[in-house]
Every structure is written in C-alpha cells, then in structure tokens.
Design a protein around this motif. Structure first.
Motif, PDB file in Angstrom:
ATOM      1  N   UNK A 289       0.857  -1.184   0.000  1.00 22.41           N
ATOM      2  CA  UNK A 289       0.000   0.000   0.000  1.00 22.41           C
ATOM      3  C   UNK A 289       0.892   1.233   0.000  1.00 22.41           C
ATOM      4  N   UNK A 290       0.604   2.155  -0.898  1.00 20.86           N
ATOM      5  CA  UNK A 290       1.364   3.403  -0.965  1.00 20.86           C
ATOM      6  C   UNK A 290       0.421   4.566  -0.647  1.00 20.86           C
ATOM      7  N   UNK A 291       0.894   5.467   0.214  1.00 23.04           N
ATOM      8  CA  UNK A 291       0.114   6.612   0.667  1.00 23.04           C
ATOM      9  C   UNK A 291       0.801   7.891   0.226  1.00 23.04           C
ATOM     10  N   UNK A 339      -3.491   5.019  -1.682  1.00 25.29           N
ATOM     11  CA  UNK A 339      -4.372   5.863  -0.875  1.00 25.29           C
ATOM     12  C   UNK A 339      -3.876   7.290  -1.038  1.00 25.29           C
ATOM     13  N   UNK A 340      -4.671   8.121  -1.714  1.00 27.12           N
ATOM     14  CA  UNK A 340      -4.205   9.431  -2.141  1.00 27.12           C
ATOM     15  C   UNK A 340      -5.096  10.546  -1.586  1.00 27.12           C
ATOM     16  N   UNK A 341      -4.503  11.717  -1.411  1.00 25.32           N
ATOM     17  CA  UNK A 341      -5.262  12.900  -0.996  1.00 25.32           C
ATOM     18  C   UNK A 341      -4.871  14.082  -1.875  1.00 25.32           C
ATOM     19  N   UNK A 481      -7.879  -3.545   9.419  1.00 25.44           N
ATOM     20  CA  UNK A 481      -8.111  -2.223   8.816  1.00 25.44           C
ATOM     21  C   UNK A 481      -6.833  -1.408   8.832  1.00 25.44           C
ATOM     22  N   UNK A 482      -6.588  -0.721   7.735  1.00 25.87           N
ATOM     23  CA  UNK A 482      -5.468   0.206   7.650  1.00 25.87           C
ATOM     24  C   UNK A 482      -6.031   1.599   7.352  1.00 25.87           C
ATOM     25  N   UNK A 483      -5.838   2.522   8.300  1.00 21.47           N
ATOM     26  CA  UNK A 483      -6.236   3.923   8.116  1.00 21.47           C
ATOM     27  C   UNK A 483      -4.981   4.676   7.717  1.00 21.47           C
ATOM     28  N   UNK A 484      -5.002   5.318   6.574  1.00 18.46           N
ATOM     29  CA  UNK A 484      -3.772   5.950   6.106  1.00 18.46           C
ATOM     30  C   UNK A 484      -4.084   7.234   5.339  1.00 18.46           C
ATOM     31  N   UNK A 485      -3.125   8.155   5.351  1.00 24.37           N
ATOM     32  CA  UNK A 485      -3.294   9.424   4.654  1.00 24.37           C
ATOM     33  C   UNK A 485      -2.617  10.558   5.388  1.00 24.37           C
TER      34      UNK A 485
END
Length: 587
Positions: A289-291, A339-341, A481-485
């Motif tokens: 996973x890449x954030x 996971x992008x913002x 669960x993975x919460x990321x950002x």
C-alpha cells in the motif's frame, strides 16, 4: 548626497569654519567620538535611542545598491576580544560617501528598528581614509546565548551548517541553516509547554543565509553563482535539505525576526546523496500500500483548458509535468493499492483528475467510486486506486462522515489469489492553517497548531464509524483495517493518540520510532523542521500482518523550486511536498 529633509539645515550651515568653528572641529576625523560599543550597550535595546551621536568605524559591507537595505554596516576598527557588546552598527542612509574598507566618521540618531540597532537621520558623513576590515569573530551554532553581542559585526562560522529550508529562496533569496537538522517537537514528545519551548529553541538556533537585498524575486544571488531566476533548476542540487555549507563569513544581521548572515564570500556547498530507489518488498509480503498527498492534482477541464486552476497547475504544461512525475514515483514503488489525498473533486468521468491519473499509471489501474460521492463538497478529495490484475475491490466504496471536514473514503480489497480481505481507509484531516481560527481552534500554545480540536473530533468520529462498519460487516471476516493518509498531525499529537487508544498503531513509528538522536522516516518539512503528518495506522488484527512500513524520502527534502511549476525533470523527485509512505502486508 544628503537628501533627508532633517539634514538640509545642517548641510547648508554646518560647513563654514568661520561661522561654526566648534562644530567643524567636532566633525574632524580622529577627534573624540562615541564608541560604538557604548551605542549598542549590554541589552537588546540601546540606552541612547533618540540621541544624536558621532561614531567612527570601518565600512565592512555596503548595502546601498538598488534593492539593498539602503545603508551600510560600520564596525569599530579594534574591538577587545573579551567584549560582551557589539562593536558595529547599521547606518541607514542614502548618503553615497564611503565604500568597503574605508574608515568613516558618521553623525546620526540612534534608533531600534524591529530589533536592529541603527544610526538614522545621518547629518554628516566623512571619509577618513582606508583601513583593513576588522577580522571576523569566530562563532558557532547552536548559540549558547542570543548573539546580540555580535549584531552587525563580521563573523565566521567555525563548523559546517546544513540547509534545512529553501522555501523563500526564489522569493527573497535566502535559505535556513542549522547545526543539526531540526525536528518538529510533537513528532517525538507530547504536546505542551515543553514541546513549545523545544520548537522555540529550534527557531532561535536557525541562521538565515541572506543575499544582502530587500528585493523580491531576485534574478541572481551573490552567495550562489549557479542560481539564475530565468532557469531556477540550475541550482536545484545545491539546495536539497541536508546540504552541508562551509566557509560562512560575513556580517551577522537581525532582520524580519531572524538572525541572518549577509555573506562577503561565496560558501562551499556539499549536497547529500541522491534519493534512494524505491524500497524492495520484504520476504513474505503479498500486498503493498502506498500513501501520498498529491499536492493538489488539478487538471483544468480535463481537455487541455481551464488553466490556471484554483489550487494546482497554472498551465497545461505544468499539469502534464506534475502528472508525469507523480505517475513515475507511484509506478516505481510497485504498489498494489494507492491511498491518495488532494485530488481535484471533479467527478469520476473520463476527464476527471482521478481518471487521468489512473490512465497515466497504466492499463491495470482502476479507481473506486463511492456510492455516496455527493457527500464530498470540498474542492479536494481522497482517492483509492488498485491494480485490478492483482486485487479485487469488494462491495461498495463509501465516504464516512467528515465531521465538518473532508470525509474519509473506505473500501475492502482482497488478493485475487484468495485470503482475508483488508479494509483500507484514506483520510485527510483538517489542516493546521489558522485562517478564521477562534476559541478552541486557535493556537493553544502546546505545539499542535490551529484546529487541533477539529482534528481530534474527526479522529473520534472515524474510529466510531469504523466500529459500526465492523459490527455491520460481521458476516465478512477481515484481516484488519489500515487507516492511512494525511492526518495533519505529528506522531505525538492528540488525533494520533486518540486513534491509538482505539487500537490503531502507527506502523512507521512502530518500525522506525523517531527520537532526537535518530529520525530518518519523516513525511514533511515545515519551516525546515522534520516530522510526519502522514501515517499508516493498523488495527489490532492487522498489526501482526504488517511486515514493513517506511517513508520513501523523495520529496520533502527537495527544494520547492524543483517542483513541476518551475523545473522540468524526468525524475520523480519533488513530485509532491509530502514523502510517500509504503506499507507491506502479508494477507
């Protein structure tokens, strides 16, 4: 030529020896004069403010050029080595007399100008001959005490310093230097008075390497010959954070709330090594996973028009460079999930920013479309992308309540090869910007910045909603669960602590804890200080399945002038102002 109105009477009537012999004698070189150390005194403010004095000294550096500080630095020819008072002044004047290496006799009024002791309203200036420049005083950082005793004097920095920030270089021609690369205090210590004190010390022990000018957008720099404003990329490699700077000699100045060095010679610069390639996957990992915060990926109308955009690229060419760099970095990492913002909130059609990003990544990339996409009202949003040849998206994607901010985006993913699915949550909490901040959202003098109360509330709402989803989703077992950002919160701040109490562990901090002695994994720089605003938080169930979590340092240390707006480069470096996080998992 004397041009100040208060000097006209003196200039017309003071120069006749027959009429005013006493005044003429008083202005003769070598006659009695006020010693500059007496003008400076032993405190931050001169005891002679408002008084007219006559001083003599050597002009050490001239800043009366176009765009300069409209004056020059004057230092006593001989200063006792053990002196605890500065022996130099800044003389604010348009008088053209004198040049570097000449002894001058100057009459003017003492003034404190935003912390800088000056001589203003100059009524007389005489050249008294040539004189060797005073030897620079040896000094080093960090300061053992405020360097007030060296204000306006020639100094030499003994030890090498490091560039920590070059954000203001293209605008004002300066960079920040420090003996050690500073850390954001709340990255390694709890918020509070001690954290605020640590931040204040880091700020105090920062020295600005200036260019001797007050102009904006300088075309060139006296201390960096390689810099050319028309081609800013020419100096990029010399301005990476961590660049070692030696041979710092010049005048120690205090302006705009900071201690500055106005150099009189060109220092030597030694940049750090180039960024490392993307980290390899650890043995056993089958999901990466890449954030990344994309630093406002806006594509105009998606058809080559609609520029400049409200937040991102100003031209189609800039957007294409931004997209190319982002795609290069994202592909080099070899991720399965992104996971992008800071994606433009412009729908999900073929001309949307997220669709064009997915297309640029290659034919196997897809993006999720939340069933409640109308919930997102902000100009920017979060996005989740996945390799459809490696993973499946399970069930509907959805936004969770943002509690007044940007809503989090969640989706379950499973490997095509089988196994328990992962719930991935992309977040972007309220920023630290203080615009319209009042009451509990204003600065609380604890180091956490503005709107911390909002971010804490968002964190509480997030884990409660995830608990509710878990209850509703009992039929489908999860690996976790993975919460990321981008949480806009450093590692020891309350929003991260709130999620930790709910059972979520910051995995980069788990594998690479940040301490004052060692902190190599950080995602952001703010005014030169390092810290992590971006996190990957694993639930209790997922934590043992996380084999590695790290920061890939390709952006935060690179100078702002290296980004897509001004620099054309095939490298992925400085594709954003945040470093990406890479989390490797075994499902």
């Amino acid at each position: 030529m004397i041009t100040r109105p208060e000097s006209i009477f003196i200039r017309l009537f003071c120069c006749s020896v027959l009429v005013f012999p006493a005044l003429a004698a008083a202005n003769t070189c070598g006659q009695s004069a006020t010693v500059i150390t007496e003008v400076q005194g032993n405190t931050d403010t001169s005891a002679l403010v408002g008084q007219t004095v006559t001083v003599e000294g050597v002009l050490t550096q001239d800043s009366r050029q176009t765009g300069g500080f409209s004056g020059f630095y004057l230092q006593q020819a001989n200063t006792p080595a053990a002196s605890t008072r500065s022996s130099a002044l800044f003389v604010y004047t348009r008088h053209k007399g004198g040049r570097s290496g000449q002894r001058l006799r100057v009459t003017g009024k003492v003034k404190e100008h935003y912390g800088l002791t000056e001589l203003v309203a100059v009524s007389d200036l005489k050249v008294c001959g040539t004189h060797a420049l005073p030897a620079p005083v040896e000094m080093s950082l960090p300061w053992t005490r405020t360097p007030e005793s060296l204000e306006n004097m020639r100094v030499r920095i003994n030890d090498p310093l490091k560039i920590t920030d070059s954000y203001q270089l293209t605008r004002f021609g300066d960079v920040s230097l420090a003996a050690k690369d500073p850390l954001i205090s709340t990255e390694f210590m709890a918020p509070g008075a001690a954290a605020l004190h640590h931040a204040d010390l880091a700020s105090l022990n920062t020295l600005i390497l200036d260019d001797g000018h007050a102009r904006r957008n300088p075309p060139s720099l006296n201390w960096l010959p390689a810099y050319n404003a028309a081609q800013p990329g020419s100096a990029v490699s010399s301005l990476v954070a961590g660049t070692q700077v030696r041979g710092l000699t010049g005048v120690l100045d205090y302006r705009y709330g900071a201690w500055r060095l106005q150099p009189d010679q060109i220092p030597s610069l030694k940049p750090p090594p180039l960024p490392d390639p993307a980290p390899t996957r650890p043995t056993g990992s089958n999901l990466r996973v890449m954030t990344l915060n994309l630093n406002n990926l806006f594509n105009g109308d998606g058809r080559g028009q609609g520029f400049p955009t409200s937040r991102g690229a100003e031209t189609q060419a800039q957007y294409q460079r931004q997209l190319q760099r982002l795609s290069s970095g994202l592909n080099q990492a070899g991720a399965d999930l992104l996971a992008l913002s800071e994606l433009e909130n412009d729908g999900y059609g073929n001309n949307s920013a997220i669709a064009q990003l997915a297309a640029s990544l290659g034919p196997h990339w897809r993006f999720v479309v939340p069933v409640n996409s109308a919930m997102q009202k902000d100009a920017i949003r979060n996005g989740l992308l996945y390799r459809e040849d490696r993973v499946n998206a399970l069930g509907p994607a959805q936004y969770l309540s943002g509690d007044g901010g940007r809503p989090a985006l969640t989706q379950r993913f499973a490997l095509k090869s089988g196994g328990l699915p992962l719930r991935l949550v992309s977040v972007h909490l309220k920023s630290k910007s203080c615009r319209n901040a009042r009451g509990e959202n204003a600065q609380q003098s604890d180091g956490q910045g503005c709107y911390n109360a909002v971010r804490v509330k968002q964190a509480k709402t997030l884990h409660k909603q995830l608990d509710q989803l878990g209850q509703l989703d009992k039929r489908n077992a999860l690996a976790g669960t993975l919460i990321t950002g981008d949480f806009n919160s450093y590692s020891k701040e309350q929003p991260i602590s709130e999620l930790a109490r709910a059972g979520y562990t910051s995995m980069v901090a788990h594998f690479h804890p940040c301490t004052p002695a060692r902190c190599e994994h950080y995602s952001y720089r703010f005014k030169g200080a390092r810290g992590s605003l971006d996190h990957a938080l694993a639930s209790t169930a997922l934590k043992p399945r996380v084999l590695s979590a790290r920061v890939w340092n390709i952006n935060a240390d690179q100078p702002r002038m290296a980004d897509y707006r001004s620099h054309s480069s095939p490298q992925s470096w400085r594709s954003s102002d945040h470093n990406p996080l890479i989390t490797d998992i075994k499902l």
